[in-house]
Design a protein around this motif. Sequence first.
Motif, short mmCIF file in Angstrom:
data_model
loop_
_atom_site.label_atom_id
_atom_site.label_comp_id
_atom_site.label_asym_id
_atom_site.label_seq_id
_atom_site.Cartn_x
_atom_site.Cartn_y
_atom_site.Cartn_z
N ASP A 1 0.83 -1.21 0.00
CA ASP A 1 0.00 0.00 0.00
C ASP A 1 0.86 1.25 0.00
O ASP A 1 0.60 2.22 -0.73
CB ASP A 1 -0.91 -0.02 1.23
N ASN B 1 2.18 2.20 -3.63
CA ASN B 1 1.33 2.17 -4.82
C ASN B 1 0.45 3.40 -4.98
O ASN B 1 -0.45 3.43 -5.81
CB ASN B 1 0.47 0.90 -4.81
N GLY B 2 0.73 4.43 -4.19
CA GLY B 2 0.08 5.72 -4.40
C GLY B 2 0.88 6.54 -5.41
O GLY B 2 1.84 6.04 -6.00
N ASP C 1 0.33 6.10 -0.05
CA ASP C 1 -0.62 5.00 0.09
C ASP C 1 -1.64 4.95 -1.04
O ASP C 1 -2.32 5.94 -1.33
CB ASP C 1 -1.36 5.12 1.42
N PHE C 2 -1.79 3.77 -1.61
CA PHE C 2 -2.85 3.56 -2.60
C PHE C 2 -4.21 3.68 -1.95
O PHE C 2 -5.17 4.13 -2.58
CB PHE C 2 -2.69 2.17 -3.24
N THR D 1 -5.91 7.03 -2.32
CA THR D 1 -6.11 7.61 -3.65
C THR D 1 -7.59 7.65 -4.02
O THR D 1 -8.43 6.93 -3.45
CB THR D 1 -5.38 6.78 -4.72
N TRP E 1 -8.95 4.22 -5.15
CA TRP E 1 -9.39 3.31 -4.09
C TRP E 1 -10.70 3.78 -3.46
O TRP E 1 -11.61 2.98 -3.23
CB TRP E 1 -8.31 3.16 -3.03
N GLN F 1 -4.63 -3.03 -9.68
CA GLN F 1 -3.43 -2.29 -9.32
C GLN F 1 -2.20 -3.19 -9.25
O GLN F 1 -1.12 -2.83 -9.71
CB GLN F 1 -3.63 -1.60 -7.96
#
Length: 367
Positions: free
Chosen positions: A172, A175-176, A182-183, A186, A189, A251
């Motif tokens: 996490d 992957n932002g 943090d994804f 986003t 998400w 993702q």
Amino acid sequence: MYSSSSSGSARNQVLAGLVALAGSASGQLSTRPAVFPGLDILGPGISSNLPLPTASSVMWATGYIPMYCKYEAGAQGVSAYDIQVFNITYSDCSTPWVFCRHKDSPTSQTDMINQFGRLPVKMRNYVRHVISIPTGGGAHAWSGVGDIMIRGAVTTAQALTVWIHEIAHCIDAHNGPGGTSDFSATSTWLTAFNADTAVPDGYATTSQAENFAQNTVVALYDKLNTLTGGIWGQPYDVWKIQNQFTAVETQLGSQLLPGGTCSRGIYSGVTVSSPVVCAGPLSTACLAAGYPLKKRGNGRAAVEEIEKRAVGVLESRKLTLADVPANRTTAADKAKSYRGPLPKGVDANAPYPLNCANPVLPDFWTY
């Protein structure tokens, strides 16, 4: 083409939209119903589809320890002298992972090697250290930017979901936007979350970071059990979370699948090891070799200073992990500090990790 004023207005509108989206998602999260009574029930279906790894282990010489492991030993109230450090090299990766295990940990070295090694190698790329220490009762785990801490016994097939959950926090964090955020924060998400009506289980209602981690468990099960219908073969209303676990699958893609080889060091801050230091003043061989001791105190500022000093020693002497004497490793990567600047608003002198209920570091140190 926007003028500077209209561009600023457009940016403000975008930011306002994201804030509203996040506010809507956070407001709904705590009251979302759970699809599963708990995700341990997915453990057997995951472990049966992940092969047991082939691995070799090489113990470090007594007295040498990664600085992060030494700090965590102090933070958890155990002696750094009792931490066993070893390199684990899996057949799918020529660069070893550095594990740290307290001699009294109920999670054995074999369990650590096998449980972590079962995870797809492209997920393991996000991890630097795996640490295991004893605990007063029960099994607990948490993860930082690239490190996983296990307290207590994590040995059963169901417990593999604990490892997946913790490694998902590391995933996490990278992957932002820019690969350094943090994804789970986003718009992608949050949009997926708002399109659903439930979360995987009760623990997922804690925060979006925990929700993402639990959905990663669901997504991995879904990808590994395609012959039996994936997660849709479970007798639960999985359609209520389909946008969330599908967002994870989109993702991460092939990272959820076993096979392939590692690509260590491709994620910001996730190095092969934190700087090598000496366990204590009794580590005479380590001290004679020029490695430093960590400063006293658990303040974050002191830890940062020691990390920088250790990196300086390694760089100036051109040392690598292969320079740890007696039990050598083939890793050629220099040990570098993994930490970037502290998140805004975090007290640099605050001890960490904090208790799970403490909200000061919700995005930096996730449980």
